[in-house]
Every structure is written in structure tokens, then in C-alpha cells.
Write a protein that holds these residues in place. Structure first.
Motif, mmCIF file in Angstrom:
data_model
loop_
_atom_site.group_PDB
_atom_site.id
_atom_site.type_symbol
_atom_site.label_atom_id
_atom_site.label_comp_id
_atom_site.label_asym_id
_atom_site.label_seq_id
_atom_site.Cartn_x
_atom_site.Cartn_y
_atom_site.Cartn_z
ATOM 1 N N GLN A 197 0.834 -1.195 0.000
ATOM 2 C CA GLN A 197 0.000 0.000 0.000
ATOM 3 C C GLN A 197 0.876 1.256 0.000
ATOM 4 O OE1 GLN A 197 -2.654 0.331 3.316
ATOM 5 N NE2 GLN A 197 -3.732 2.071 2.453
ATOM 6 N N SER A 198 1.889 1.267 0.833
ATOM 7 C CA SER A 198 2.768 2.424 0.938
ATOM 8 C C SER A 198 3.507 2.709 -0.368
ATOM 9 C CB SER A 198 3.775 2.199 2.061
ATOM 10 O OG SER A 198 4.741 3.203 2.092
ATOM 11 N N LEU A 199 3.954 1.654 -1.030
ATOM 12 C CA LEU A 199 4.723 1.802 -2.259
ATOM 13 C C LEU A 199 3.848 1.781 -3.510
ATOM 14 C CD1 LEU A 199 7.672 -0.532 -1.277
ATOM 15 C CD2 LEU A 199 7.717 1.964 -1.400
ATOM 16 N N ASP A 200 2.546 1.563 -3.328
ATOM 17 C CA ASP A 200 1.591 1.525 -4.435
ATOM 18 C C ASP A 200 2.026 0.524 -5.507
ATOM 19 O OD1 ASP A 200 -0.704 2.204 -5.831
ATOM 20 O OD2 ASP A 200 0.303 3.793 -6.962
ATOM 21 N N CYS A 201 2.173 -0.740 -5.064
ATOM 22 C CA CYS A 201 2.597 -1.777 -5.998
ATOM 23 C C CYS A 201 1.937 -3.105 -5.619
ATOM 24 C CB CYS A 201 4.115 -1.929 -5.973
ATOM 25 S SG CYS A 201 4.769 -2.572 -4.420
ATOM 26 N N SER A 202 2.035 -4.058 -6.521
ATOM 27 C CA SER A 202 1.490 -5.389 -6.252
ATOM 28 C C SER A 202 2.518 -6.214 -5.474
ATOM 29 C CB SER A 202 1.180 -6.096 -7.575
ATOM 30 O OG SER A 202 2.389 -6.389 -8.255
ATOM 31 N N GLU A 203 2.073 -7.337 -4.952
ATOM 32 C CA GLU A 203 2.990 -8.222 -4.222
ATOM 33 C C GLU A 203 4.084 -8.732 -5.148
ATOM 34 O OE1 GLU A 203 3.036 -12.230 -1.415
ATOM 35 O OE2 GLU A 203 1.135 -11.526 -2.228
ATOM 36 N N ALA A 204 3.715 -9.070 -6.379
ATOM 37 C CA ALA A 204 4.703 -9.567 -7.345
ATOM 38 C C ALA A 204 5.763 -8.504 -7.629
ATOM 39 C CB ALA A 204 4.008 -9.989 -8.641
ATOM 40 N N ASN A 205 5.328 -7.247 -7.807
ATOM 41 C CA ASN A 205 6.280 -6.163 -8.064
ATOM 42 C C ASN A 205 7.182 -5.929 -6.860
ATOM 43 O OD1 ASN A 205 5.258 -5.746 -10.607
ATOM 44 N ND2 ASN A 205 4.013 -4.004 -10.020
ATOM 45 N N LEU A 206 6.614 -5.995 -5.664
ATOM 46 C CA LEU A 206 7.390 -5.792 -4.447
ATOM 47 C C LEU A 206 8.449 -6.887 -4.299
ATOM 48 C CD1 LEU A 206 7.946 -4.314 -1.798
ATOM 49 C CD2 LEU A 206 6.115 -5.649 -0.758
ATOM 50 N N LEU A 207 8.044 -8.131 -4.496
ATOM 51 C CA LEU A 207 8.988 -9.249 -4.364
ATOM 52 C C LEU A 207 10.057 -9.208 -5.449
ATOM 53 C CD1 LEU A 207 6.537 -12.097 -3.322
ATOM 54 C CD2 LEU A 207 8.085 -10.776 -1.860
ATOM 55 N N GLU A 208 9.684 -8.796 -6.659
ATOM 56 C CA GLU A 208 10.663 -8.650 -7.745
ATOM 57 C C GLU A 208 11.698 -7.579 -7.399
ATOM 58 O OE1 GLU A 208 10.865 -6.580 -12.098
ATOM 59 O OE2 GLU A 208 9.005 -7.604 -11.580
ATOM 60 N N ALA A 209 11.216 -6.450 -6.884
ATOM 61 C CA ALA A 209 12.114 -5.368 -6.508
ATOM 62 C C ALA A 209 13.052 -5.808 -5.390
ATOM 63 C CB ALA A 209 11.316 -4.140 -6.075
ATOM 64 N N MET A 210 12.510 -6.507 -4.400
ATOM 65 C CA MET A 210 13.340 -6.990 -3.290
ATOM 66 C C MET A 210 14.373 -7.991 -3.780
ATOM 67 S SD MET A 210 10.498 -7.266 -0.265
ATOM 68 C CE MET A 210 11.609 -8.079 0.857
ATOM 69 N N SER A 211 14.010 -8.801 -4.744
ATOM 70 C CA SER A 211 14.944 -9.762 -5.308
ATOM 71 C C SER A 211 16.077 -9.051 -6.044
ATOM 72 C CB SER A 211 14.197 -10.696 -6.266
ATOM 73 O OG SER A 211 15.086 -11.569 -6.889
ATOM 74 N N ALA A 212 15.735 -7.923 -6.672
ATOM 75 C CA ALA A 212 16.723 -7.194 -7.459
ATOM 76 C C ALA A 212 17.649 -6.332 -6.604
ATOM 77 C CB ALA A 212 16.020 -6.322 -8.491
ATOM 78 N N VAL A 213 17.101 -5.672 -5.563
ATOM 79 C CA VAL A 213 17.908 -4.688 -4.826
ATOM 80 C C VAL A 213 18.039 -4.950 -3.332
ATOM 81 C CG1 VAL A 213 17.437 -2.867 -6.503
ATOM 82 C CG2 VAL A 213 15.957 -3.109 -4.510
ATOM 83 N N GLY A 214 17.385 -5.977 -2.821
ATOM 84 C CA GLY A 214 17.457 -6.269 -1.395
ATOM 85 C C GLY A 214 16.256 -5.735 -0.649
ATOM 86 N N ASN A 215 16.339 -5.695 0.680
ATOM 87 C CA ASN A 215 15.161 -5.335 1.473
ATOM 88 C C ASN A 215 15.186 -3.901 1.993
ATOM 89 O OD1 ASN A 215 17.081 -5.599 3.484
ATOM 90 N ND2 ASN A 215 15.703 -6.653 4.889
ATOM 91 N N SER A 216 16.080 -3.079 1.486
ATOM 92 C CA SER A 216 16.101 -1.674 1.869
ATOM 93 C C SER A 216 14.877 -0.977 1.272
ATOM 94 C CB SER A 216 17.372 -1.001 1.344
ATOM 95 O OG SER A 216 17.232 0.402 1.375
ATOM 96 N N ALA A 217 14.092 -0.351 2.125
ATOM 97 C CA ALA A 217 12.882 0.322 1.649
ATOM 98 C C ALA A 217 13.223 1.394 0.622
ATOM 99 C CB ALA A 217 12.120 0.927 2.821
#
Length: 69
Positions: free
Chosen positions: A28-48
């Protein structure tokens, strides 16, 4: 002339993917889907901040933080 050192600070708000309720809040905060969030975390790590920049290309009210680093 002395060299400047860059000090990387730990992200005070890491995204933890094992907490389902936490993921919903980040989505909700990042205005994205779960798939997009997990993809981003996979690419750059868990830094918000890194995830935010990955998802939104560094555009938004948080852009000054990335520029200062």
C-alpha cells in the motif's frame, strides 16, 4: 587533498518479506502489487529506499535522499 569517504547507513525501515501483514502495508505504501514488491526486493534487497527507487525510478518526495547518498 584528502579523499572523501562515503558511509552507508543501515536502512531504518527494512522490508521483511516473512510478515504477510507487513507486506500488505508496504504494498500500500509503495503503491505496488505483491509480485512487483517481491521482484524489486529480489533485485535490490530489502532496503525500503532501494525498493522505492527501483519501483518508481527515484521519482517522488524521497528522491532527495537518494541524491544525498
Amino acid at each position: 587533498m584528502p579523499r572523501r569517504q562515503t558511509i552507508a547507513l543501515a536502512d531504518p525501515h527494512p522490508i521483511i518479506s516473512t510478515q504477510e501483514s507487513g507486506l500488505a502495508e508496504w504494498m500500500q505504501s509503495l503503491d505496488c502489487s505483491e509480485a512487483n514488491l517481491l521482484e524489486a526486493m529480489s533485485a535490490v534487497g530489502n532496503s525500503a529506499q532501494a525498493v522505492r527507487n527501483y519501483l518508481h525510478g527515484g521519482k517522488g518526495p524521497w528522491q532527495w535522499v537518494a541524491a544525498a547518498a
